[in-house]
Design a protein around this motif. Structure first.
Motif, short mmCIF file in Angstrom:
data_model
loop_
_atom_site.label_atom_id
_atom_site.label_comp_id
_atom_site.label_asym_id
_atom_site.label_seq_id
_atom_site.Cartn_x
_atom_site.Cartn_y
_atom_site.Cartn_z
N GLY A 170 0.80 -1.27 0.05
CA GLY A 170 -0.07 -0.02 0.03
C GLY A 170 0.82 1.25 -0.04
O GLY A 170 0.27 2.37 -0.21
N LEU A 171 2.06 1.26 -0.02
CA LEU A 171 2.88 2.50 0.41
C LEU A 171 2.85 3.30 -0.91
O LEU A 171 3.06 4.73 -0.95
CB LEU A 171 4.24 2.16 0.79
N LEU A 172 2.89 2.79 -2.17
CA LEU A 172 2.84 3.18 -3.30
C LEU A 172 1.31 3.57 -3.82
O LEU A 172 1.33 4.23 -4.89
CB LEU A 172 3.80 2.65 -4.33
N LEU A 173 0.36 2.92 -3.02
CA LEU A 173 -0.96 3.15 -3.71
C LEU A 173 -1.53 4.69 -4.12
O LEU A 173 -2.30 4.82 -4.92
CB LEU A 173 -1.98 2.37 -2.87
N PRO A 174 -0.97 5.57 -3.07
CA PRO A 174 -1.45 7.01 -3.48
C PRO A 174 -1.08 7.65 -4.71
O PRO A 174 -1.60 8.62 -5.15
CB PRO A 174 -0.96 7.79 -2.13
N THR A 175 0.07 7.09 -5.10
CA THR A 175 0.64 7.64 -6.56
C THR A 175 0.08 6.99 -7.75
O THR A 175 0.42 7.43 -9.09
CB THR A 175 2.06 7.71 -6.43
N VAL A 176 -0.79 5.79 -7.79
CA VAL A 176 -0.92 5.20 -8.80
C VAL A 176 -2.33 5.80 -9.69
O VAL A 176 -2.84 6.59 -9.06
CB VAL A 176 -1.50 3.53 -8.62
N ASP A 177 -2.30 5.47 -11.17
CA ASP A 177 -3.21 6.29 -11.84
C ASP A 177 -4.58 5.56 -11.56
O ASP A 177 -4.78 4.47 -11.15
CB ASP A 177 -2.85 5.99 -13.08
N VAL A 178 -5.47 6.37 -11.44
CA VAL A 178 -6.90 5.86 -11.47
C VAL A 178 -7.59 4.64 -12.06
O VAL A 178 -8.25 3.99 -11.90
CB VAL A 178 -7.81 7.18 -10.99
N ALA A 179 -6.56 4.79 -13.23
CA ALA A 179 -7.06 3.81 -14.22
C ALA A 179 -6.90 2.51 -13.68
O ALA A 179 -7.61 1.43 -14.05
CB ALA A 179 -6.19 3.88 -15.24
N LEU A 180 -5.94 2.18 -12.66
CA LEU A 180 -5.67 0.99 -12.04
C LEU A 180 -7.02 0.41 -11.20
O LEU A 180 -7.44 -0.50 -11.20
CB LEU A 180 -4.36 1.00 -11.26
N TRP A 181 -7.50 1.56 -10.52
CA TRP A 181 -8.54 1.23 -9.49
C TRP A 181 -9.78 0.78 -10.54
O TRP A 181 -10.61 -0.05 -10.19
CB TRP A 181 -8.72 2.56 -8.80
N ALA A 182 -9.87 1.64 -11.63
CA ALA A 182 -11.02 1.11 -12.54
C ALA A 182 -10.75 -0.26 -13.12
O ALA A 182 -11.75 -0.84 -13.56
CB ALA A 182 -11.22 2.35 -13.64
N ALA A 183 -9.53 -0.70 -13.14
CA ALA A 183 -9.41 -1.77 -14.07
C ALA A 183 -9.42 -3.16 -13.11
O ALA A 183 -9.88 -4.34 -13.41
CB ALA A 183 -7.96 -1.87 -14.45
N LEU A 184 -9.43 -3.04 -11.60
CA LEU A 184 -9.42 -4.01 -10.56
C LEU A 184 -10.77 -4.33 -9.97
O LEU A 184 -11.79 -3.59 -10.00
CB LEU A 184 -8.49 -3.81 -9.58
N ASP A 185 -10.75 -5.59 -9.55
CA ASP A 185 -12.02 -6.13 -8.49
C ASP A 185 -11.72 -5.86 -7.16
O ASP A 185 -12.58 -5.70 -6.34
CB ASP A 185 -12.35 -7.34 -8.96
N GLU A 186 -10.43 -5.99 -6.83
CA GLU A 186 -10.08 -6.11 -5.28
C GLU A 186 -8.51 -5.77 -4.98
O GLU A 186 -7.81 -5.92 -6.11
CB GLU A 186 -10.38 -7.34 -4.85
N ILE A 187 -8.36 -5.02 -4.00
CA ILE A 187 -7.17 -4.69 -3.67
C ILE A 187 -6.99 -5.03 -2.06
O ILE A 187 -7.65 -4.73 -1.50
CB ILE A 187 -6.68 -2.95 -3.86
N GLU A 188 -5.81 -5.94 -2.10
CA GLU A 188 -5.60 -6.41 -0.80
C GLU A 188 -4.23 -5.58 -0.19
O GLU A 188 -3.15 -5.62 -0.79
CB GLU A 188 -5.22 -7.75 -0.56
#
Length: 323
Positions: free
Chosen positions: A109-127
């Motif tokens: 999760g340390l790099l999660l604030p910097t990822v493009d929102v396109a990744l959030w739109a592409a996924l079903d789940e983040i652990e």
């Protein structure tokens, strides 16, 4: 206590629409290195070189595998998967393969604030595994929850204050212990963490990692199964999955019965030295015995091969011969 000379009964698998169905998840490692140095990391990331998976290779491997295999979900992990520069492309490759309908990313999760929102739109789940002293802050966690809500992503945040020892540099001195560790291994028998890496299918991630050059199993057969396009591949994969004996890596792997230790970070120079003991000194003996008793009450049974359930002709012929 189970007889150590008796092979562990293999986990059962069903054939659904002509494909072997894993009710759990299959893993792909998209980065071998990590931004942390967690003690007892089972993927050996603290001491592995920087490496990124090729999205085209993942697309090719999973599409070929999907002819004969499906799973509940694909887990994208590492190392730290968010280090990969083309993670959205990898998610797209997983979906296009048809191997699953659900894609999960496992991260610290340390790099999660910097990822493009396109990744959030592409996924079903983040652990997210939250480690003491190396964790996203409250504001960041609030941001993650908001993004998850916006994109209908399931967010699973787990506090991980302890690790279990994952492997031994010296391995088990007694072959009986190797058998017992395999028989109680939740990675293989319960979680079914199948792994695909560079064109090879493994029953568990340790079957790949402990055979890397420089590690204890490097001079032994890894027992991974190369993914093939031949008509007999499905039958060979079924045999691979239901083999009653564990892979060669079990000699050094501690399965899920390693001793529990508080989470800590170790530098590269010290990381392997912490594992430089025989398995006998790194195993939680009480837990091993408890698992033997509990698993004896719920044995894993090999499902019979039903002719009517199989689409590939090679599997049908094999079944009629009584294989």
């Amino acid at each position: 206590m189970p007889d150590p000379d008796t092979p562990a009964p293999p986990a059962g698998y069903r054939i659904v629409d002509g494909r072997i169905r894993n009710p759990e998840g299959c893993e792909i490692n998209v980065a071998l290195h990590c931004n942390l140095r967690c003690r007892s990391c089972s993927h050996l990331s603290p001491v592995l070189p920087a490496w990124f998976a090729d999205p085209a290779r993942i697309a090719r491997d999973l599409t070929e595998l999907a002819r004969v295999y499906s799973c509940s979900h694909i887990k994208i992990l590492g190392g730290e998967p968010l280090l990969h520069p083309d993670l959205v492309e990898i998610v797209a490759a997983v979906r296009a393969s048809g191997i699953t309908d659900r894609v999960t990313v496992c991260t610290n999760g340390l790099l999660l604030p910097t990822v493009d929102v396109a990744l959030w739109a592409a996924l079903d789940e983040i652990e997210i595994s939250v480690y003491p002293g190396a964790a996203p802050g409250d504001e960041e966690l609030t941001l993650f929850r908001r993004r998850a809500d916006e994109h209908a992503v399931r967010l699973d945040v787990k506090l991980v204050p302890t690790f279990r020892e994952s492997y031994s540099e010296r391995g088990a001195q007694d072959p009986e212990l190797t058998t017992r560790i395999y028989r109680t291994c939740e990675i293989v028998h319960v979680w079914r963490c199948h792994t695909v890496h560079e064109g090879v299918f493994y029953r568990c991630p340790q079957s790949y990692f402990l055979h890397r050059p420089g590690f204890p199993g490097a001079d032994t057969e890894s027992e991974g199964l190369p993914i093939g396009s031949d008509p007999d591949f499905g039958a060979r994969l079924f045999e691979h999955l239901t083999a009653s004996r564990g892979p060669a890596a079990c000699r050094w792997c501690l399965g899920t019965v390693g001793r529990r230790r508080p989470h800590t970070q170790l530098g590269r120079a010290r990381w392997r030295a912490a594992q430089d003991l025989p398995s006998e000194e790194l195993v939680d003996v009480r837990l091993l015995v408890e698992r033997e008793v509990s698993m004896a009450d719920s044995p894993y049974e090999k499902q019979p091969l039903g002719v009517a359930e199989f689409a590939p002709d090679a599997w049908v012929r094999r079944d009629r011969r009584g294989g």
